[in-house]
Design an enzyme around this catalytic site. Sequence first.
Site, short mmCIF file in Angstrom:
data_model
loop_
_atom_site.label_atom_id
_atom_site.label_comp_id
_atom_site.label_asym_id
_atom_site.label_seq_id
_atom_site.Cartn_x
_atom_site.Cartn_y
_atom_site.Cartn_z
N LYS A 1 0.89 -1.17 0.00
CA LYS A 1 0.00 0.00 0.00
C LYS A 1 0.92 1.22 0.00
O LYS A 1 1.37 1.68 1.04
CB LYS A 1 -0.89 -0.02 1.24
CG LYS A 1 -2.20 0.74 1.12
CD LYS A 1 -2.06 2.20 0.78
CE LYS A 1 -1.64 3.09 1.90
NZ LYS A 1 -1.36 4.48 1.49
N GLU B 1 -0.34 7.43 -1.32
CA GLU B 1 -1.29 7.85 -2.35
C GLU B 1 -0.84 9.15 -3.01
O GLU B 1 -1.46 9.63 -3.94
CB GLU B 1 -2.70 7.98 -1.76
CG GLU B 1 -2.88 9.06 -0.69
CD GLU B 1 -2.47 8.63 0.72
OE1 GLU B 1 -1.46 7.90 0.87
OE2 GLU B 1 -3.14 9.07 1.68
N ARG B 2 0.26 9.75 -2.49
CA ARG B 2 0.71 11.02 -3.07
C ARG B 2 1.61 10.84 -4.28
O ARG B 2 1.71 11.70 -5.13
CB ARG B 2 1.41 11.86 -2.00
CG ARG B 2 0.41 12.28 -0.92
CD ARG B 2 1.04 13.24 0.03
NE ARG B 2 1.19 12.66 1.35
CZ ARG B 2 1.77 13.26 2.36
NH1 ARG B 2 2.28 14.46 2.21
NH2 ARG B 2 1.86 12.67 3.52
N SER C 1 5.17 8.69 9.43
CA SER C 1 5.35 9.59 10.57
C SER C 1 5.07 8.84 11.89
O SER C 1 4.38 7.81 11.90
CB SER C 1 4.45 10.80 10.42
OG SER C 1 3.14 10.39 10.11
N CYS D 1 13.88 11.16 5.97
CA CYS D 1 13.96 10.84 7.40
C CYS D 1 15.41 10.80 7.86
O CYS D 1 15.69 10.79 9.05
CB CYS D 1 13.29 9.51 7.69
SG CYS D 1 14.20 8.14 7.02
N GLU E 1 9.32 17.33 14.16
CA GLU E 1 9.91 17.15 12.82
C GLU E 1 9.26 18.18 11.87
O GLU E 1 8.04 18.28 11.82
CB GLU E 1 9.60 15.73 12.33
CG GLU E 1 10.16 15.43 10.96
CD GLU E 1 9.79 14.01 10.48
OE1 GLU E 1 8.63 13.59 10.66
OE2 GLU E 1 10.67 13.34 9.92
P1 NAD Z 1 2.56 9.47 6.67
O1 NAD Z 1 2.68 8.94 8.05
O2 NAD Z 1 1.62 10.61 6.44
O3 NAD Z 1 2.07 8.31 5.66
C1 NAD Z 1 2.71 7.06 5.61
C2 NAD Z 1 1.72 6.02 5.11
O4 NAD Z 1 0.64 5.91 6.05
C3 NAD Z 1 1.08 6.36 3.77
O5 NAD Z 1 1.00 5.18 2.99
C4 NAD Z 1 -0.29 6.86 4.14
O6 NAD Z 1 -1.28 6.60 3.17
C5 NAD Z 1 -0.61 6.11 5.41
N1 NAD Z 1 -1.46 6.88 6.32
C6 NAD Z 1 -1.67 8.21 6.33
N2 NAD Z 1 -2.48 8.55 7.37
C7 NAD Z 1 -2.76 7.41 8.03
C8 NAD Z 1 -3.52 7.12 9.21
N3 NAD Z 1 -4.12 8.08 9.90
N4 NAD Z 1 -3.58 5.83 9.60
C9 NAD Z 1 -2.95 4.87 8.93
N5 NAD Z 1 -2.20 5.10 7.82
C10 NAD Z 1 -2.11 6.36 7.37
O7 NAD Z 1 4.03 9.82 6.17
P2 NAD Z 1 4.47 10.61 4.87
O8 NAD Z 1 4.11 12.05 5.02
O9 NAD Z 1 4.03 9.89 3.66
O10 NAD Z 1 6.07 10.44 4.96
C11 NAD Z 1 6.88 11.28 5.72
C12 NAD Z 1 7.13 10.73 7.10
O11 NAD Z 1 7.73 9.44 7.02
C13 NAD Z 1 8.12 11.57 7.89
O12 NAD Z 1 7.70 11.63 9.23
C14 NAD Z 1 9.42 10.81 7.76
O13 NAD Z 1 10.36 11.05 8.78
C15 NAD Z 1 8.92 9.42 7.81
N6 NAD Z 1 9.88 8.48 7.24
C16 NAD Z 1 10.52 7.63 8.08
C17 NAD Z 1 11.47 6.75 7.60
C18 NAD Z 1 12.18 5.79 8.51
O14 NAD Z 1 12.69 4.80 8.01
N7 NAD Z 1 12.22 6.04 9.80
C19 NAD Z 1 11.76 6.73 6.22
C20 NAD Z 1 11.08 7.62 5.39
C21 NAD Z 1 10.13 8.48 5.91
#
Ligand code: NAD
Length: 499
Positions: free
Chosen positions: A173, A176-177, A226, A281, A383
């Site tokens: 999954k 979606e962006r 996140s 990240c 962050e």
């Molecule tokens: P996000 O948490 O908004 O989304 C991640 C995924 O979760 C997406 O597939 C999204 O569709 C889904 N999602 C969104 N809202 C949700 C909800 N309420 N419940 C369940 N699933 C949901 O993250 P993002 O904005 O796509 O990515 C950036 C974030 O990811 C930053 O915080 C970054 O630090 C983190 N990140 C962490 C790592 C790591 O390995 N630690 C690596 C890359 C990015």
Amino acid sequence: MREIDHFISGRKMPGTPGHYGQVFDPNMGAVQAHVPLASSRELDLAVSDAAQAQKGWAQTNPQRRARVMFEFKRLLEVHMEELAHLLSSEHGKVIADSKGDIQRGLEVIEFCCGIPHLLKGEYTQGAGPGIDVYSARQPLGVVGGITPFNFPAMIPMWMFGPAIACGNAFILKPSERDPSVPVRLAELMIEAGLPPGVLNVVHGDKDTVEAILRHPTIKAVSFVGSSDIAQSVYALGAQHGKRVQAMGGAKNHGIVLADADLDQTVADLVGAAYGSAGERCMALPVVVPVGRETAEALREKLVVAIKALRIGNSTDDRAHYGPLINAAHRSKVESYLQMGVDEGAELVLDGRGFSLAGSEQGFFLGPSLFDHVTPEMRTYREEIFGPVLQIVRAETFEQGLELASRHQYGNGVAIFTRNGDAAREFADRVEVGMVGINVPIPVPVAYHSFGGWKRSGFGDLNQYGMDGVRFYTRTKTITQRWPKGGPISDQSFVIPTMR
Ligand code: NAD
């Protein structure tokens, strides 16, 4: 309008009409495609096909599975340009960086090419009279992965590479962006010889994620995103009996000691803070110079280097970084800039109001630099995930170490110094999962593992490397006895021991 499809059972499949999200062109600021948001019916279809396909795939010997990985790696190389342009067009990172995103995933696939060796179990001959013991790693069945927007090639490959090489079927999954690259990767896996149904891409949002976490057939879920969402994914998945690893957000610090090579350090800091518009990240959004003189000299050099940054379209070869992912995220980053000013930090360089000629509606933001940021400030604790670097001044090595160790996030950290003793002590004591010594972005190579500490990671196994193999397999241990004839032993009501 371009319609993006799910990828189920080896072919593209449209979603339910009317239920979709928007994919933007970050360079121009316009909607470029619609992505379906899966209903539970669409997810069920993918999962039942995956369960069917997994049985045969698990029976395919590891060397044959490795051959699919070898061919997939070759196809990634052949399609590198095409994939990088597709990635860049939805994410907004520059082409060279998009290639880096694909390459880091490809390196995990290279690691997976060694799966026959990696899956070899353990064997003890003669653990008792006529008794041998062996353990084998077996796949879990159908597993899932939920990925963030910022690495649409690398992070899906962190997950589906090891999972599939180990004999599982995978439901991805993606964000979606920027969902198109994951679908293209799945098509290339089929072209590489993967049986249909072993890798499926199901698009969606929060509802789809929750349906995955509740689905009884899915045995394990890997999540990257996140922290608040990672934590709730971890809790809900565990509640439904799944194995879960959930990587979260970050606020990586760069500690600069007085003896560091400042020119090199500034070059490293600027690349790590502003590359990919800070949407990594493993970006380095906090720098901690130790001592007043270091701080003053560093600030002066940073200002010069930051002013020289070129922000441009993601297809502009000369640009250091491109637009942010969307308008909402840019507004969020801008709100942190205002918050920093209101909290009393000094905004040395302000990236707000940046506009690129010809791309005025694009989601661009100039680079910003804060000085005199303190640990109590919200802009420090949270962050920001944008092109913003914060200077937090420290008096001593101990203070720098404490800052990184006490922060709620513990993904990565870097120390810049010529002093081996100090670097070694820092690496040993700091409460962070990945440490760089004069290395600004210490993302471990594919045969080690990636994972942060504290609120940067929930669960106990890292991504890829041997931890990836461990996450996607379960150990079965067989104790066998083949006596040489005669009665085996007397009846016994005592627990067997090795006395
Ligand atoms: P996000 O948490 O908004 O989304 C991640 C995924 O979760 C997406 O597939 C999204 O569709 C889904 N999602 C969104 N809202 C949700 C909800 N309420 N419940 C369940 N699933 C949901 O993250 P993002 O904005 O796509 O990515 C950036 C974030 O990811 C930053 O915080 C970054 O630090 C983190 N990140 C962490 C790592 C790591 O390995 N630690 C690596 C890359 C990015």
